[in-house]
Scaffold this motif. Structure first.
Motif, PDB file in Angstrom:
ATOM      1  N   ARG A 120      31.899  17.038  29.482  1.00  0.00           N
ATOM      2  CA  ARG A 120      32.734  17.282  30.710  1.00  0.00           C
ATOM      3  C   ARG A 120      31.204  17.208  32.110  1.00  0.00           C
ATOM      4  NH1 ARG A 120      33.961  15.376  35.390  1.00  0.00           N
ATOM      5  NH2 ARG A 120      34.877  16.729  36.618  1.00  0.00           N
ATOM      6  N   LEU A 121      30.684  18.626  31.802  1.00  0.00           N
ATOM      7  CA  LEU A 121      29.627  18.906  31.933  1.00  0.00           C
ATOM      8  C   LEU A 121      28.702  18.326  31.998  1.00  0.00           C
ATOM      9  CD1 LEU A 121      30.002  22.652  31.495  1.00  0.00           C
ATOM     10  CD2 LEU A 121      30.962  21.474  33.272  1.00  0.00           C
ATOM     11  N   SER A 122      28.319  17.422  31.031  1.00  0.00           N
ATOM     12  CA  SER A 122      26.991  17.114  30.231  1.00  0.00           C
ATOM     13  C   SER A 122      27.289  15.048  30.837  1.00  0.00           C
ATOM     14  CB  SER A 122      26.393  17.115  29.480  1.00  0.00           C
ATOM     15  OG  SER A 122      27.934  16.514  28.034  1.00  0.00           O
ATOM     16  N   TYR A 123      28.543  15.295  31.996  1.00  0.00           N
ATOM     17  CA  TYR A 123      28.666  13.888  32.594  1.00  0.00           C
ATOM     18  C   TYR A 123      28.635  12.882  31.235  1.00  0.00           C
ATOM     19  CZ  TYR A 123      26.850  16.020  36.777  1.00  0.00           C
ATOM     20  OH  TYR A 123      26.757  16.393  37.485  1.00  0.00           O
ATOM     21  N   ASN A 124      29.852  13.057  29.929  1.00  0.00           N
ATOM     22  CA  ASN A 124      30.031  12.393  28.629  1.00  0.00           C
ATOM     23  C   ASN A 124      28.739  12.520  28.468  1.00  0.00           C
ATOM     24  OD1 ASN A 124      31.856  11.073  27.910  1.00  0.00           O
ATOM     25  ND2 ASN A 124      31.522   9.036  28.571  1.00  0.00           N
ATOM     26  N   ARG A 125      28.620  13.388  27.668  1.00  0.00           N
ATOM     27  CA  ARG A 125      27.116  13.533  26.839  1.00  0.00           C
ATOM     28  C   ARG A 125      25.918  12.286  26.959  1.00  0.00           C
ATOM     29  NH1 ARG A 125      30.192  12.832  21.322  1.00  0.00           N
ATOM     30  NH2 ARG A 125      29.494  14.382  20.344  1.00  0.00           N
ATOM     31  N   ASN A 126      26.041  12.314  28.668  1.00  0.00           N
ATOM     32  CA  ASN A 126      24.772  11.232  28.719  1.00  0.00           C
ATOM     33  C   ASN A 126      23.270  12.710  28.540  1.00  0.00           C
ATOM     34  OD1 ASN A 126      25.089   8.746  29.139  1.00  0.00           O
ATOM     35  ND2 ASN A 126      26.757   9.957  30.907  1.00  0.00           N
ATOM     36  N   ASP A 127      23.482  13.872  28.439  1.00  0.00           N
ATOM     37  CA  ASP A 127      22.343  14.575  27.787  1.00  0.00           C
ATOM     38  C   ASP A 127      21.390  14.697  26.875  1.00  0.00           C
ATOM     39  OD1 ASP A 127      24.629  15.660  26.658  1.00  0.00           O
ATOM     40  OD2 ASP A 127      23.458  18.028  27.158  1.00  0.00           O
ATOM     41  N   LEU A 128      20.331  15.864  26.304  1.00  0.00           N
ATOM     42  CA  LEU A 128      20.015  15.789  25.405  1.00  0.00           C
ATOM     43  C   LEU A 128      20.920  16.447  24.320  1.00  0.00           C
ATOM     44  CD1 LEU A 128      17.559  15.044  24.348  1.00  0.00           C
ATOM     45  CD2 LEU A 128      16.387  16.997  24.541  1.00  0.00           C
ATOM     46  N   VAL A 129      21.553  17.795  24.631  1.00  0.00           N
ATOM     47  CA  VAL A 129      22.292  19.572  23.607  1.00  0.00           C
ATOM     48  C   VAL A 129      23.602  18.521  23.477  1.00  0.00           C
ATOM     49  CG1 VAL A 129      23.194  21.374  24.300  1.00  0.00           C
ATOM     50  CG2 VAL A 129      20.978  20.695  25.380  1.00  0.00           C
ATOM     51  N   PHE A 130      24.218  17.827  23.908  1.00  0.00           N
ATOM     52  CA  PHE A 130      26.003  17.458  23.642  1.00  0.00           C
ATOM     53  C   PHE A 130      25.950  16.349  23.212  1.00  0.00           C
ATOM     54  CE2 PHE A 130      26.516  21.242  26.599  1.00  0.00           C
ATOM     55  CZ  PHE A 130      26.736  22.194  25.506  1.00  0.00           C
ATOM     56  N   SER A 131      24.654  15.440  23.229  1.00  0.00           N
ATOM     57  CA  SER A 131      24.628  14.161  23.045  1.00  0.00           C
ATOM     58  C   SER A 131      24.799  13.850  21.249  1.00  0.00           C
ATOM     59  CB  SER A 131      23.042  13.278  23.388  1.00  0.00           C
ATOM     60  OG  SER A 131      23.368  12.075  22.310  1.00  0.00           O
ATOM     61  N   PRO A 132      25.661  13.193  20.653  1.00  0.00           N
ATOM     62  CA  PRO A 132      25.633  12.505  19.350  1.00  0.00           C
ATOM     63  C   PRO A 132      24.246  11.707  18.565  1.00  0.00           C
ATOM     64  CG  PRO A 132      26.699  10.522  20.269  1.00  0.00           C
ATOM     65  CD  PRO A 132      26.270  11.990  21.176  1.00  0.00           C
ATOM     66  N   TYR A 133      24.328  12.292  17.797  1.00  0.00           N
ATOM     67  CA  TYR A 133      22.649  11.571  16.605  1.00  0.00           C
ATOM     68  C   TYR A 133      22.785   9.829  17.030  1.00  0.00           C
ATOM     69  CZ  TYR A 133      18.557  10.963  14.092  1.00  0.00           C
ATOM     70  OH  TYR A 133      17.592  10.218  13.650  1.00  0.00           O
ATOM     71  N   SER A 134      21.801   9.676  17.913  1.00  0.00           N
ATOM     72  CA  SER A 134      22.136   8.106  18.037  1.00  0.00           C
ATOM     73  C   SER A 134      20.908   7.168  18.832  1.00  0.00           C
ATOM     74  CB  SER A 134      23.083   7.986  19.529  1.00  0.00           C
ATOM     75  OG  SER A 134      22.644   8.496  20.444  1.00  0.00           O
ATOM     76  N   LYS A 135      20.778   6.556  19.217  1.00  0.00           N
ATOM     77  CA  LYS A 135      19.173   5.505  19.533  1.00  0.00           C
ATOM     78  C   LYS A 135      18.907   5.636  20.905  1.00  0.00           C
ATOM     79  CE  LYS A 135      16.710   1.673  19.425  1.00  0.00           C
ATOM     80  NZ  LYS A 135      16.790  -0.085  19.597  1.00  0.00           N
ATOM     81  N   TYR A 136      20.312   5.995  21.354  1.00  0.00           N
ATOM     82  CA  TYR A 136      19.808   7.276  22.960  1.00  0.00           C
ATOM     83  C   TYR A 136      19.503   8.054  22.941  1.00  0.00           C
ATOM     84  CZ  TYR A 136      21.255   9.241  27.561  1.00  0.00           C
ATOM     85  OH  TYR A 136      20.569   9.821  28.086  1.00  0.00           O
ATOM     86  N   TRP A 137      19.886   9.989  22.471  1.00  0.00           N
ATOM     87  CA  TRP A 137      19.662  10.764  21.699  1.00  0.00           C
ATOM     88  C   TRP A 137      18.076  10.905  21.322  1.00  0.00           C
ATOM     89  CZ3 TRP A 137      17.372  13.709  17.719  1.00  0.00           C
ATOM     90  CH2 TRP A 137      17.334  14.177  18.320  1.00  0.00           C
ATOM     91  N   ARG A 138      17.851   9.835  20.623  1.00  0.00           N
ATOM     92  CA  ARG A 138      16.041  10.488  19.577  1.00  0.00           C
ATOM     93  C   ARG A 138      14.980   9.453  20.365  1.00  0.00           C
ATOM     94  NH1 ARG A 138      18.614   7.375  15.366  1.00  0.00           N
ATOM     95  NH2 ARG A 138      18.321   5.905  15.727  1.00  0.00           N
ATOM     96  N   GLU A 139      16.035   8.130  21.943  1.00  0.00           N
ATOM     97  CA  GLU A 139      14.946   7.480  22.870  1.00  0.00           C
ATOM     98  C   GLU A 139      14.540   8.751  23.754  1.00  0.00           C
ATOM     99  OE1 GLU A 139      12.931   4.739  23.161  1.00  0.00           O
ATOM    100  OE2 GLU A 139      13.616   3.766  22.266  1.00  0.00           O
TER     101      GLU A 139
END
Ligand code: HEM
Length: 477
Positions: free
Chosen positions: A85-104
Motif C-alpha cells: 500500500r505504502l509503496s504504491y503497489n510495490r513500484n519502489d525498490l524496497v518492496f518490489s519483488p525481484y523482477s526486470k523492473y526492480w533490476r532496471e
C-alpha cells in the motif's frame, strides 16, 4: 500433495499451535525472540506464521548462503500488504519483488541517485543543515537546556533529505510538523507482523480491529500529500533540472527511459517513498545510538573527542580526507552498528524457487528472515557481545560494506542498502561537529547506568526512550 510435503527435509523449528503457528512466540521484539529460539533450534530455523512458511538464518554461515551463495534465488520480497500500500503497489525498490523492473530501477538508482558524485555534490546541504543544528545546540548550551537527540537528529536528517531528495525545505512543507510521526508510523506499519499477511480474508479484519489498517491509511495520506506538494513545486518551476524529482518527471514524460518501462506517477511516488523513509530514520537513529553509547562509556567519549579535536583542529571545512583519518570514530560507529543494527531482520525475502540450504529444503515462496541481530550478538563470534568495546575492530578488517558476514548493518548482495554512502556521510559529519564543538553531560541527578538502552521494534529499531543530554560550551565551540 501431502506425500510430497512429508518428504521435504525442512530445517528444525519449535512446535507450533494450530492456525497461528509460531506467531505467539515472536513477542514485542521478534529479532530477540528469534535469536533465543535459534539458540535451541539451530542456525537455520523453520517457523510458521499463520499459513506462511518462514526460515530464519542466524549465523554468518547460513546468512552467507542466503545473501551470497543463493542470493539470486533468495532476493525477492514477499507480498507485504501494508508495504505494498505504502509503496504504491510495490513500484519502489524496497518492496518490489525481484523482477526486470526492480533490476532496471536498481541499476538506474545506483548510477544516478546513490553515486559517490551525488553524495559529494550534496555536501553543501549537509554542511548548512548541520551548521543550523550546531546553532540550535549553542543556544541550548547557553541556557543549560537539554537537547533531545532523537528529535533533533530526525529533524536534521529530514531537512537534508527534503532538500536533496525533494528540492523543497522541510520548514513550510506539509510534513513540517508531522514528519517524525509520519516516518515512524511508516516504519511501524511496514515492520509489523500484520495479520493480513498471514491469514487470508480474516487477517484484514483483524488489522482493522487492531488499528493497523487505519494507521497505514493515515500515514499514507500524509505522505501522499507531501509528495504531491513536492511534485507540484517541480511542475510549477521548470528551471529545476537536475534533482531527483526532475529526473523522475522526465522519465514520466518519456524524455529519458528506464529500460522498457514507462514510469507513471505511482512509480515516481514509490521511488520517493524509499528516499523519504529509508533515508531519514536510519541515519538519524544511528547517530542517536552512537551518542547513547558514548555518554554511557566516558572512556570511549574522551578518546573519540580527543581524536576528533586533534584531527579537525580549527578547520571550518571538514573534508573526506579528514574523515579518513578518524580511525577511532570509525570503530565507534562500527561497534554501534554491531550492537544496534537499525534493521535487525533486514527486509523479509522470499525464495523464488525450491532451493537447498545447509542440506535443508527451502520450498519456493518460503519467507526468509536474516537475523542480523543474532549474528551481531552471538557469543560464538564476539567476546562479551553485550558490551560496547570499539577496540574489538582495531586489530581486524571487519567492515559493514557487505563483504563480512559477521557485520551486516546494511545487508549484503543484490538487495544491499544502496544509500549507505549517503547515510554515513551525514552520520559522520553530524557526529564530528557535535563531538568537536561541545562536551556533553547527563541531566542533573542522572547517571550513565540510568540511561535506557532498550530498542523498539518496527522495520527499524530506534531507541525507545529519547536520549536527552546537556551540551556544554568549550573553547572548541
Ligand atoms: C545509516 C543509515 C542506513 C542504514 C543502517 C541502512 C540499512 C539498510 C538495510 C539493512 C537495508 C535492507 C537490506 C536487505 O534487505 O538486505 C536497506 C535497504 C535500503 N536502503 Fe538503506 N540504510 C541506511 C541509509 C539509507 C539511505 C540514506 C537511503 C536513501 C536515501 C537508503 C535507501 C535504501 C533502499 C532504497 C533500500 C532497499 C534496497 C532494495 O531492496 O533493493 N538507505 N538499508
Amino acid at each position: 500433495n501431502n506425500t510430497r510435503k512429508t518428504k521435504k527435509n525442512l530445517p528444525p523449528g519449535p512446535p507450533r499451535l494450530p492456525i497461528i503457528g509460531n506467531l505467539h512466540q515472536l513477542g514485542s521484539k521478534p529479532h530477540r525472540s528469534m535469536f533465543k529460539l535459534s539458540e535451541k533450534y539451530g542456525s537455520l530455523m523453520f517457523l510458521k506464521f499463520g499459513n506462511v512458511s518462514t526460515v530464519v538464518a542466524s549465523t554468518p554461515e547460513t546468512v552467507k548462503d542466503v545473501l551470497k551463495t543463493f542470493d539470486v534465488d533468495c532476493c525477492s520480497r514477499p507480498y507485504l500488504t501494508y508495504g505494498a500500500r505504502l509503496s504504491y503497489n510495490r513500484n519502489d525498490l524496497v518492496f518490489s519483488p525481484y523482477s526486470k523492473y526492480w533490476r532496471e530501477l536498481r541499476k538506474w538508482t545506483v548510477v544516478e541517485l546513490y553515486t559517490a558524485k551525488r553524495v559529494k555534490s550534496f555536501g553543501h546541504i549537509r554542511r548548512e543543515e548541520v551548521a543550523s543544528l550546531v546553532d540550535f545546540i549553542k543556544q541550548s548550551a547557553s541556557l543549560e537546556k537539554q537537547v533531545n537527540f532523537n528529535l533533533q537528529f530526525m529533524k536534521l536528517s529530514a531537512s537534508v533529505i527534503c532538500r536533496l531528495g525533494f528540492g523543497i525545505t522541510l520548514e513550510g512543507s506539509k510534513l513540517e510538523n508531522t514528519y517524525d510521526q509520519v516516518i515512524q508510523g511508516i516504519m511501524e506499519v511496514t515492520g509489523s507482523f500484520a495479520a493480513a499477511d498471514f491469514f487470508p480474508v480474516v487477517g484484514g479484519l483483524i488489522d482493522r480491529l487492531t488499528g493497523l489498517h487505519s494507521k497505514c491509511e493515515k500515514v499514507f495520506k500524509a505522505m501522499d500529500e507531501f509528495f504531491d506538494e513536492a511534485i507540484k513545486h517541480h511542475l510549477d518551476d521548470d528551471s529545476i533540472k537536475d534533482d531527483i524529482i526532475a529526473l523522475l518527471l522526465k522519465m514520466e514524460r518519456g524524455e529519458i527511459g528506464l529500460g522498457e518501462f514507462q514510469l507513471t506517477r505511482n512509480h515516481t511516488k514509490g521511488i520517493l517513498l524509499n528516499i523519504l523513509v529509508a533515508g531519514i530514520d536510519t541515519s538519524a537513529q544511528t547517530a542517536t545510538w552512537v551518542m547513547t553509547h558514548l555518554i554511557t562509556n566516558p572512556r570511549v567519549m574522551n578518546k573519540v573527542q580527543a581524536e576528533v579535536r586533534q584531527v579537525i583542529k580549527n578547520k571550518d571545512h571538514i573534508t573526506d580526507e579528514d574523515i579518513k583519518q578518524l580511525e577511532y570514530l570509525k570503530v565507534v560507529i562500527k561497534e554501534t552498528l554491531r550492537i544496534n543494527p537499525l534493521v535487525p531482520l533486514l527486509v523479509p525475502r522470499e525464495a523464488s524457487k525450491d532451493i537447498k540450504i545447509a542440506g535443508y529444503d527451502i520450498p519456493k515462496k518460503t519467507w526468509i528472515h536474516v537475523n542480523v541481530w543474532a549474528v551481531h550478538r552471538s557469543p560464538n563470534i564476539w567476546k562479551d557481545p553485550e558490551v560496547f568495546i570499539p577496540e574489538r575492530f582495531m586489530d581486524n578488517e571487519i567492515d559493514y560494506r557487505g563483504l563480512n558476514f559477521e557485520l551486516l548493518a546494511f545487508g549484503s548482495g543484490r538487495r544491499m542498502c544502496p544509500g549507505m554512502g549517503m547515510g554515513m556521510a551525514l552520520v559522520h559529519l553530524t557526529l564530528i561537529n557535535l563531538l568537536y564543538r561541545f562536551d556533553w553531560k547527563l541531566p542533573e541527578g542522572m547517571d550513565a547506568k540510568d540511561v535506557d538502552l532498550e530498542e523498539s521494534y518496527g522495520i527499524v529499531c530506534p531507541k525507545i526512550v529519547p536520549l536527552e543530554l546537556i551540551p556544554v560550551i568549550t573553547h572548541w565551540t
